[in-house]
Enzyme design. Structure first.
Site, PDB file in Angstrom:
ATOM      1  N   THR A   1       0.965  -1.169  -0.005  1.00 28.92           N
ATOM      2  CA  THR A   1      -0.054   0.201   0.100  1.00 28.92           C
ATOM      3  C   THR A   1       0.905   1.183   0.229  1.00 28.92           C
ATOM      4  O   THR A   1       1.800   1.482   0.797  1.00 28.92           O
ATOM      5  CB  THR A   1      -0.911   0.162   1.131  1.00 28.92           C
TER       6      THR A   1
ATOM      7  N   PHE B   1       1.130   4.945   1.023  1.00 29.93           N
ATOM      8  CA  PHE B   1       0.605   5.881   1.812  1.00 29.93           C
ATOM      9  C   PHE B   1       1.171   7.257   1.528  1.00 29.93           C
ATOM     10  O   PHE B   1       2.403   7.314   1.303  1.00 29.93           O
ATOM     11  CB  PHE B   1       1.027   5.525   3.502  1.00 29.93           C
TER      12      PHE B   1
END
Lengths: 284, 284
Positions: free
Chosen positions: A179, A181
């Site tokens: 992911t 961020f």
């Protein structure tokens, strides 16, 4: 001589043990103070109001794509992107220490987490899925309610924080899910010299000639791009937003020229931030 | 002479009253048989296995963007896009006939629906949100459990089906939210002559020169595009997928030429379907 600094306070979405909290700590170090928020929108407000130094939001999952709502939030606020981190998401199935896999009938988690574990969940017969606003909160709910026939998809850290048991590890679909961020702040830091990335968003009038002209400003200067993605403009069917990440600094002459020309031909341009390209954090 | 036809059976995700069921009926007519599925993946499997003639899936919300999971599903199956519909989503707050707005403490719905009603929900003090896999299911749950302090974000039709009350109408953020649904089938119908759209997906090796070359095949022939969107390729960090909608028929010579050249330079190309461009359905 060691310089004494106040620890950075980072606002994140979710309960302790949420993936974004883990990413904030990985980015800013173990001494980082974190501040739990109820939504990504609250994360941005908290930073804007000065109640935290930084905010962290997920903007891309390698398995499930861009988190458009969080990209939209960037446009609603005047914060700058000051950093990014690519964080490996190794989901676990978390339950009460006394719970058994065979008796799990309900699984709680964030919709993106459930989506990332599609294959594993598909093999579990007769379980129903319940959606939560964050993975830490999913574990907290099962703990609080003493649910013995329920489990959560969450991090190993969330299991530790709430004194729960890991029933299965790495339950996400292959390949490994990462992911992205973004770290947000109120200030505009000095652009980095090496490994810089500049995030830009602009509106295009049409997807044929105009979009091609806008893109040519970057392509003809051979500015390396790492993201090109369109979004409809809220309420304007004749315009589209383009998100573009250029792997160079905002003070690189080529990019400065491209941006100057883009401002001449695009109805709207905004530089969201210039920051150091994120390292890919290895799992322990 | 009237031709007697078996009604089309359309698989949709969710419980009766879900938005995708309403869209299926708007597309195929009132006599349409619908078949409830537990997930978008089950919708595609149901069609693939011949248990339904068509499947319907949401792929874009004007307020919250592309539904990447459903785009990914198209790649996992060999179905063709045979139609599209732009359907207005007018969310209602639905509760038990005896419930009062002031006593609502929890609101159930699909995460996209809740996201689309951000402003309205933000004004309701102290309510907690509970996520459901579809809006019809959210109303069904409140009904079944007799929850008097809970409401659902769903369609007016869902309220009717479950004999529930509409507490508030048009609770979505302005401007009006429109969802794009795709109709999927096993067959490859004859390309339409007028108002055709062709959906294409291809891989690019890099976002700088290679992407620009691929896009130039369309731009230099002035083929009108209505969507350009990138997605990371699962498990390949050095490739990106591009989804492209061309507002022309797959048998248009310009598009045929562009596709032939695209197949020469792109590592992977697939035409997802050629169909009549969707009408925007007006609300009653």
């Amino acid at each position: 001589m060691t310089k004494k600094t106040t620890p950075t306070k980072v606002a994140f979405n979710g309960r302790p043990g949420a993936w974004s909290e883990a990413a904030a700590i990985a980015f800013s170090g173990l001494g980082t103070q974190t501040s739990s928020c109820r939504s990504p929108a609250e994360v941005l407000r908290t930073v804007e109001e000065g109640k935290a130094d930084r905010g962290i939001v997920a903007v891309e999952h390698s398995l499930t794509g861009s988190v458009h709502q969080n990209y939209d939030l960037l446009l609603d606020h005047q914060l700058q992107i000051v950093g990014e981190i690519f964080f490996p998401i190794a989901h676990c199935l978390v339950a009460h220490p006394g719970a058994k896999l065979a008796s799990i009938g309900r699984i709680y988690s964030h919709p993106h987490a459930l989506e990332q574990c599609r294959t594993y969940l598909g093999r579990l017969d007769g379980v129903s899925l319940r959606l939560e606003t964050d993975t830490g909160g999913a574990v907290a709910r099962i703990k609080r309610r003493g649910l013995m026939n329920a489990a959560a998809i969450a991090s190993e850290r969330a299991a530790e924080i709430y004194d729960m048991k890991v029933l299965a590890r790495n339950v996400e679909d292959p390949p490994a899910n990462v992911t992205r961020f973004l770290l947000l702040g109120r200030d505009t830091p000095k652009p980095p010299v090496r490994r810089a990335k500049t995030s830009i968003v602009f509106a295009v009038k049409d997807l044929t000639r105009h979009f091609f002209s806008c893109l040519s400003l970057f392509a003809l200067r051979e500015i390396p791009l790492s993201k090109v993605e369109s979004r409809p403009v809220r309420g304007r069917t004749n315009q589209l937003l383009f998100y573009l990440d250029a792997d160079t600094s905002s003070v690189d002459t080529d990019l400065e020229e491209a941006l100057a020309q883009l401002r001449e031909i695009a109805p709207w341009v905004r530089v969201l931030g210039c920051y150091t390209r994120g390292k890919r954090i290895k799992m322990k």
